[in-house]
Design a protein around this motif. Structure first.
Motif, PDB file in Angstrom:
ATOM      1  N   VAL A  24     -13.122  -2.574   4.462  1.00  0.00           N
ATOM      2  CA  VAL A  24     -11.679  -2.753   4.294  1.00  0.00           C
ATOM      3  C   VAL A  24     -11.471  -4.128   3.665  1.00  0.00           C
ATOM      4  CG1 VAL A  24      -9.449  -2.907   5.453  1.00  0.00           C
ATOM      5  CG2 VAL A  24     -11.192  -1.320   6.315  1.00  0.00           C
ATOM      6  N   ALA A  26      -8.859  -6.788   1.535  1.00  0.00           N
ATOM      7  CA  ALA A  26      -7.520  -7.174   1.108  1.00  0.00           C
ATOM      8  C   ALA A  26      -7.616  -7.960  -0.189  1.00  0.00           C
ATOM      9  CB  ALA A  26      -6.835  -8.009   2.184  1.00  0.00           C
ATOM     10  N   VAL A  50      -6.415  -2.989   0.327  1.00  0.00           N
ATOM     11  CA  VAL A  50      -5.039  -3.311   0.687  1.00  0.00           C
ATOM     12  C   VAL A  50      -4.591  -4.477  -0.182  1.00  0.00           C
ATOM     13  CG1 VAL A  50      -3.476  -3.964   2.536  1.00  0.00           C
ATOM     14  CG2 VAL A  50      -5.490  -2.570   3.044  1.00  0.00           C
ATOM     15  N   SER A  52      -1.753  -7.103  -1.996  1.00  0.00           N
ATOM     16  CA  SER A  52      -0.467  -7.751  -1.752  1.00  0.00           C
ATOM     17  C   SER A  52      -0.034  -8.482  -3.008  1.00  0.00           C
ATOM     18  CB  SER A  52      -0.538  -8.739  -0.581  1.00  0.00           C
ATOM     19  OG  SER A  52      -1.124  -9.964  -0.991  1.00  0.00           O
ATOM     20  N   ASP A  78       1.219  -4.103   0.086  1.00  0.00           N
ATOM     21  CA  ASP A  78       2.242  -4.739   0.912  1.00  0.00           C
ATOM     22  C   ASP A  78       2.841  -5.914   0.145  1.00  0.00           C
ATOM     23  OD1 ASP A  78       1.963  -3.242   3.418  1.00  0.00           O
ATOM     24  OD2 ASP A  78       0.002  -4.208   3.573  1.00  0.00           O
ATOM     25  N   TRP A  91       0.496  -9.856   7.914  1.00  0.00           N
ATOM     26  CA  TRP A  91      -0.214  -8.971   6.987  1.00  0.00           C
ATOM     27  C   TRP A  91      -1.669  -8.782   7.419  1.00  0.00           C
ATOM     28  CZ3 TRP A  91      -3.022 -10.645   2.061  1.00  0.00           C
ATOM     29  CH2 TRP A  91      -3.454  -9.539   1.342  1.00  0.00           C
ATOM     30  N   LYS A  94      -1.754  -6.707  10.684  1.00  0.00           N
ATOM     31  CA  LYS A  94      -1.379  -5.321  10.399  1.00  0.00           C
ATOM     32  C   LYS A  94      -2.527  -4.574   9.738  1.00  0.00           C
ATOM     33  CE  LYS A  94       1.518  -2.637   7.237  1.00  0.00           C
ATOM     34  NZ  LYS A  94       2.485  -2.731   6.118  1.00  0.00           N
ATOM     35  N   THR A  95      -3.174  -5.226   8.769  1.00  0.00           N
ATOM     36  CA  THR A  95      -4.286  -4.589   8.052  1.00  0.00           C
ATOM     37  C   THR A  95      -5.424  -4.253   9.009  1.00  0.00           C
ATOM     38  OG1 THR A  95      -3.720  -5.758   6.011  1.00  0.00           O
ATOM     39  CG2 THR A  95      -5.960  -4.885   6.200  1.00  0.00           C
ATOM     40  N   GLU A  96      -5.818  -5.205   9.848  1.00  0.00           N
ATOM     41  CA  GLU A  96      -6.920  -4.961  10.769  1.00  0.00           C
ATOM     42  C   GLU A  96      -6.555  -3.911  11.812  1.00  0.00           C
ATOM     43  OE1 GLU A  96     -10.251  -7.432  13.349  1.00  0.00           O
ATOM     44  OE2 GLU A  96      -8.403  -8.441  12.720  1.00  0.00           O
ATOM     45  N   GLU A  98      -4.361  -1.437  11.471  1.00  0.00           N
ATOM     46  CA  GLU A  98      -4.218  -0.108  10.853  1.00  0.00           C
ATOM     47  C   GLU A  98      -5.556   0.506  10.491  1.00  0.00           C
ATOM     48  OE1 GLU A  98      -1.937   2.020   7.047  1.00  0.00           O
ATOM     49  OE2 GLU A  98      -1.504  -0.074   7.597  1.00  0.00           O
ATOM     50  N   ILE A 102     -11.502  -5.743   9.089  1.00  0.00           N
ATOM     51  CA  ILE A 102     -11.200  -6.400   7.820  1.00  0.00           C
ATOM     52  C   ILE A 102     -12.485  -7.064   7.337  1.00  0.00           C
ATOM     53  CG2 ILE A 102     -10.331  -8.496   8.957  1.00  0.00           C
ATOM     54  CD1 ILE A 102      -9.055  -7.041   5.642  1.00  0.00           C
TER      55      ILE A 102
END
Length: 262
Positions: A24, A26, A50, A52, A78, A91, A94-96, A98, A102
Motif C-alpha cells: 500500500v 501513498a 493512494v 493525494s 484524496d 490522511w 485513514k489510509t492505514e 482502510e 502503509i
C-alpha cells in the motif's frame, strides 16, 4: 530500460522484479506528470495506490487514468492540504486503517522559482518554496513515520534535484529549499536506522536525485529541445518502484542519483 543520461550511477534501479503485490503506497503530489506516471507504474506493479493532491479535478483524472490502464488495480485519491499537519495525519491514519498497512510514501510535491542573478532574488520565492518543498516534507514524514515503521518494507521517497548540492546564483531559494528537504529526509532515515537496532533498518528513507524532469507534453511544446540530462517521468516512476526491490539498509539514508552525480 536504457538510462537516457548515460549515467553509470543510475544502474542501481534497473535490476529486480518490480512487483509490489500487496503493498500500500501513498503518493503526495499525484496529479502532476510525475505523479501520474508513478500512479500508473505502481498500479502496474500490483500495489494499492493512494494519491493525494490539492487539485481535486486533476487528481481525479490521474486516478482514473491509472485505474483504467490497469483493470482491477486499486487506485484512490484524496484531496489533502499537506500544509496542514493535522490533515496530513488524518490522511495517513485513514489510509492505514482502510487498507490495513502503509508501505510507502512517495513525495512528489514540487515547485520552482528563480531569478536572473543572486542579487535579483525575491524572498517571496523563498516563502513559497519553503511551504511547497520543505513544509510538506515535514508533514508527510511526521504523519507517515509510525505506519512506515510498522511495515516490513516501508519506504519514504523524496524526489530532489542535483542543484541542492550544487546551487547556482539564480536558484538560491530553490536549491536551499531542496537541500533542507534532503536534510530532513536523511534525519528520517537516521530515525529508521536507530529503530532497527542491531538488525538494521526495516524501513528506509531515500532521496532520488534528478537534474530536471521531462514528459511528452514538454517535448510536444518544444520539439527541437534536447532536454539534455533530464529524466523522463516514466523512468522516474520505474526508479521509484525499483527502490522496493532493494534491502532497506542498502537505500536508507542514501541519495540515489538518476543523473550524473555532482
Amino acid at each position: 530500460m536504457d538510462d537516457e543520461n548515460g549515467d553509470p550511477n543510475a544502474s542501481w534501479w534497473i535490476e529486480g522484479s518490480g512487483r509490489l503485490d500487496g503493498a500500500v503506497i501513498a503518493v503526495a503530489g499525484a496529479a502532476g506528470p510525475a505523479g501520474r506516471a508513478t500512479l500508473l507504474r505502481l498500479a502496474e506493479a500490483g500495489a494499492t495506490v493512494v494519491g493525494s493532491d490539492a487539485d481535486p479535478a486533476r487528481l481525479a483524472e490521474a486516478v482514473d487514468a491509472a485505474r483504467y490502464a490497469h483493470g482491477g488495480a486499486t487506485v484512490t485519491g484524496d484531496t489533502v492540504d499537506l500544509l496542514d499537519l493535522d490533515a496530513t495525519r488524518v490522511w495517513a491514519e485513514k489510509t492505514e486503517k482502510e487498507f490495513g498497512r502503509i508501505d510507502g510514501l512517495v513525495h512528489l510535491v514540487g515547485g520552482w522559482r528563480g531569478s536572473a542573478t543572486f542579487a535579483d532574488t525575491d524572498l517571496a520565492d523563498w516563502d513559497l518554496l519553503e511551504k511547497l518543498l520543505i513544509r510538506t516534507v515535514q508533514h508527510t514524514s511526521l504523519a507517515f513515520h509510525d505506519g512506515l515503521l510498522r511495515s516490513d518494507r516501508g519506504r519514504y521517497l523524496l524526489i530532489s534535484a542535483a542543484g541542492a548540492s550544487k546551487p547556482t546564483a539564480g536558484n538560491a531559494a530553490y536549491a536551499a529549499s531542496k537541500a533542507a528537504a534532503e536534510a530532513w529526509t536523511l534525519a528520517l532515515g537516521d530515525a529508521f536506522r536507530k529503530a532497527g537496532g542491531d538488525e538494521g533498518p526495516r524501513s528506509a528513507a531515500a532521496i532520488l536525485v534528478i537534474k530536471a524532469l521531462v514528459h511528452d507534453a514538454m517535448r510536444a511544446e518544444r520539439p527541437n529541445a534536447k532536454f539534455a540530462g533530464f529524466t523522463d517521468v516514466t523512468d522516474l516512476a520505474e526508479a521509484i518502484a525499483g527502490v522496493w526491490d532493494r534491502p532497506a539498509q542498502d537505500v536508507n539514508g542514501k541519495r540515489l542519483w538518476l543523473t550524473p552525480e555532482s
